[in-house]
Design a protein around this motif. Structure first.
Motif: not given
Length: 746
Positions: A30-56
């Motif tokens: 999604v616009k350069g961000i990877i939405y990672c779907g897991t069993e109970n939710g989704i977390f967002l991963f920014n390849p340009q800033n991998p250590t950013a605070d997690w959004i769940k």
């Protein structure tokens, strides 16, 4: 639609998740961000800033379900759809989440799981056992439904205005009319017949599908052989082919990732990571793993170590949760497991510990190979960091010393604390009393022909053990005991009733259906409240024993249900559902975990239900709740369910010694709010009076457990008018007072 920050929906602000995000099943860009779907939710991963605070994104803040089963993003409308195993759908659009009602599923009695979502030209095609359903993202409404009779639709794609569906009976196609699917499956064209096809994908104007390890085109010709194919994904003009232990790109290379892990004997071994899906972004391949989160294949050499891990929010190892224990902001999760306290499951997940800063996940190898951890007990003293874990699985466990009970200290290293105090057993019951004495209930002891009839009840005081053997002559599993001033009460699951011991560890009585009005001998939970009423949870409901210690001393065992009045008709509280756990908070109210009806929070006497959480009306992930733990230091209440752990910010915490932190909320009280005003953080049994500004008394109460609630009615039961009201507070000995103001808006 990128979430840079996240605020929970108003009805969810008190909730937090303790979910695991390590099992990444779906990936969407999604616009350069990877939405990672897991069993109970989704977390967002920014390849340009991998250590950013997690959004769940999960059920405690934004989503409306757990068990994510499908995801899809439409760039044109900036809309994101999430499908669930129960047939639910969420539409994430314009920074808001909307639950899409499952209207098209209502007439379908089979499995409603959403298997796949494919979006084409503003229409989402939703696949499942129900067939394929079209949904307009612009109009936000369902359009057409194609029932497929007896076969399941696993996946879908569109080429040249023709919809192709991969089913359990082959591939079918039909031309779209006005962008929609034909509802009559009998007029569709059979492309491939008689094969169960799980994946179909469009890439560079060609449709591919997988049969086992074979990748084929629509002509049925093989275009490549791989390991068993789990997922196909078209990603930046590449066809990404995910297999169990490797990921391939059509026409390119195959990649795997090796990590190091110790076996049961402590020997380090090289293993391959297992994958669910993969995506290709910015010339980099990312894999969604089954237990390591999201991994970057360009950094594969960094994973070839012990304790390797990819990208995922901090959390427990997985979402298995049989019991939860809390103390001073720390959390312990025992993943289980057992099947009805009979069979062992061989769960080698170890246990999960949050030390108030981060999660530490202990594998089975780190605890001498112990499996099926059912219970964890934390020492009650505030400054004592020791805790004990119990194992319910004896298989190959005690070869090098007893590991059915292990103790941890500040160094977080397990210590074997048993030798021959009682035979090696399955342990499902451990607890401390307020003085730090440890109590243990064991079952299935070694060297007994009918081991399922025998329990050992043990106690440790200042390092000295006392034990007693009990033959119930019927199936019995000893669970975690409840201690009072005079007795130790052991609930016995299956058919054992309640075994009561005195402080010398001598049996006084075993309460069963034969000598009391217990509804059933399968007793699963006990809790003694501040008035020494024993609350008893059984496989068939809730009963109580008033003045429990006196009743035991006099042998007057009058077990009875709690009777409440509903619409003028008396009825018993919770008599038709299994009760898995009961916990008493500082206000003497009870939290009750049920086996299928969610969680109840009732008044001190049980005559009033204050809260009732279910998976439908709250972020509770399941109505099957195994355990509850109340952290008295924070007021947080933790629920261990069959689908993971969540917490609720309750109103009752440790009793205050003064009024410095006293608050009243909501303030102002507005017309749209239907609940009560809560006044909390008060000294226990403080006197609270509410008056109008001229001093007329409106309401008066004692702060049991440091909390008072006001329904905004006056002494005659009439709603007060809009205005300012004074809360006058005085501690129990009259040495300290405080005043708060509350605004009521009608």
């Amino acid at each position: 639609m990128i979430f840079t920050c996240l605020n929970a929906q108003n009805d969810k602000v008190r909730w937090n998740d303790l979910f695991s995000y390590n099992n990444v099943k779906f990936l969407e860009q999604v616009k350069g961000i990877i939405y990672c779907g897991t069993e109970n939710g989704i977390f967002l991963f920014n390849p340009q800033n991998p250590t950013a605070d997690w959004i769940k994104l999960n059920k405690t803040n934004y989503l409306n379900n757990v068990d994510v089963s499908a995801m899809a993003y439409d760039e044109a409308s900036d809309a994101f759809l999430v499908g669930y195993a129960n047939g639910g759908l969420d539409l994430l659009k314009s920074g808001e989440s909307t639950m899409v009602l499952d209207i098209k599923w209502n007439g379908f009695n089979g499995d409603k799981k959403v298997n796949n979502i494919y979006i084409h030209d503003g229409i989402a095609f939703i696949s499942g056992a129900f067939g394929v359903v079209s949904y307009s993202l612009a109009e936000e409404e369902f359009k057409e439904t194609t029932r497929t009779n007896t076969f399941v639709v696993n996946d879908a794609t569109v080429l040249n205005n023709t919809l192709y569906i991969a089913t359990s009976n082959g591939i079918y196609s039909n031309e779209l009319k006005n962008k929609l699917n034909n509802p009559n499956i009998n007029t569709w064209t059979t492309v491939i017949s008689g094969q169960n096809i799980s994946n179909i994908e469009l890439n560079n104007n060609e449709v591919y599908y997988a049969v086992g390890s074979d990748l084929r085109n629509l002509a049925g010709s093989s275009v490549g052989t791989f390991n068993t194919i789990l997922d196909l994904k078209s990603s930046n003009n590449k066809l990404v082919i995910t297999q169990n232990d490797q990921v391939s790109i059509l026409g390119g290379s195959s990649e795997d990732i090796t990590y190091q892990e110790k076996d049961a004997n402590g020997v380090l071994q090289s293993l391959k990571m297992n994958f669910n899906t993969a995506i290709f972004i910015n010339n980099t391949l990312y894999g969604g793993t089954t237990k390591f989160g999201l991994v970057d294949f360009s950094k594969k050499s960094t994973y070839n170590v012990e304790n390797a891990f990819g990208y995922s929010p901090d959390g427990p190892y997985n979402n298995n949760s049989f019991s939860v224990t809390t103390k001073n902001g720390k959390v312990w999760i025992a993943p289980g497991g057992t099947d009805g306290y009979t069979n062992v499951l061989g769960n080698a997940d170890g246990f999960f510990y949050y030390n108030a800063k981060k999660w530490i996940n202990f594998s089975s190898q780190e605890i001498f190979g112990a499996k099926d951890i059912l219970k964890i007990a934390a020492h009650p003293a505030k400054d004592n960091n020791s805790f004990v874990i119990a194992s319910f699985n004896k298989d190959n466990r005690d070869i090098n010393g007893r590991t059915d009970l292990l103790e941890f200290g500040d160094d977080l290293k397990p210590t074997k604390i048993l030798t021959n105090q009682f035979p090696s057993s399955r342990i499902a019951g451990i607890s401390y009393d307020q003085d730090g004495n440890l109590y243990v209930g064991t079952s299935f002891p070694d060297n007994f022909t009918s081991d399922w009839m025998y329990n050992y009840y043990a106690s440790r005081t200042n390092g000295s053990w006392k034990t007693i053997q009990k033959n119930h002559n019927i199936a019995s599993v000893a669970l975690s005991p409840e201690t009072t001033a005079s007795y130790i009460y052991y609930p016995n699951a299956r058919d054992g009733g309640i075994t009561v011991l005195d402080k010398n560890n001598t049996e006084v009585i075993t309460i069963t259906t034969s000598n009391s009005k217990l509804p059933i001998n399968n007793v699963l939970a006990l809790a003694s409240d501040k008035s020494n009423t024993l609350w008893i949870g059984t496989g068939q409901g809730l009963v109580i024993l008033y003045g429990a210690d006196d009743a035991i001393a006099t042998k007057n065992i009058n077990v009875e249900p709690i009777v409440i009045v509903q619409d003028g008709i008396p009825e018993a509280l919770l008599t038709d559902v299994g009760i898995n756990a009961i916990k008493v908070d500082n206000a003497n109210r009870k939290w009750i975990a049920t086996d299928g009806a969610g969680v109840y929070y009732v008044s001190d006497s049980g005559d009033r239900t204050i809260l009732h959480f279910t998976s439908k009306n709250s972020p509770l992930p399941s109505d099957i709740v195994y355990d509850i733990s109340v952290d008295e230091s924070t007021g947080k209440v933790y629920f261990a369910t069959e689908k993971g752990v969540v917490s609720y910010n309750g109103d009752v915490s440790s009793e205050a010694t003064n009024f410095s932190n006293a608050i009243a909320y909501p303030n102002p009280y507005r017309p749209e709010y239907n609940g009560k005003i809560t006044i909390k953080n008060l000294p226990n049994r403080a006197l609270v009076k509410i008056t109008d500004v001229v001093g007329n008394l409106i309401y008066e109460s004692k702060a049991e457990g440091g909390i008072v609630e006001w329904d905004t009615n006056n002494a005659k039961g009439k709603a007060v008018a809009s205005g300012i009201y004074l809360v006058l507070m005085m501690n129990s000995d009259g040495t300290e007072t405080k005043t708060l103001k509350i605004a009521v808006v009608r």
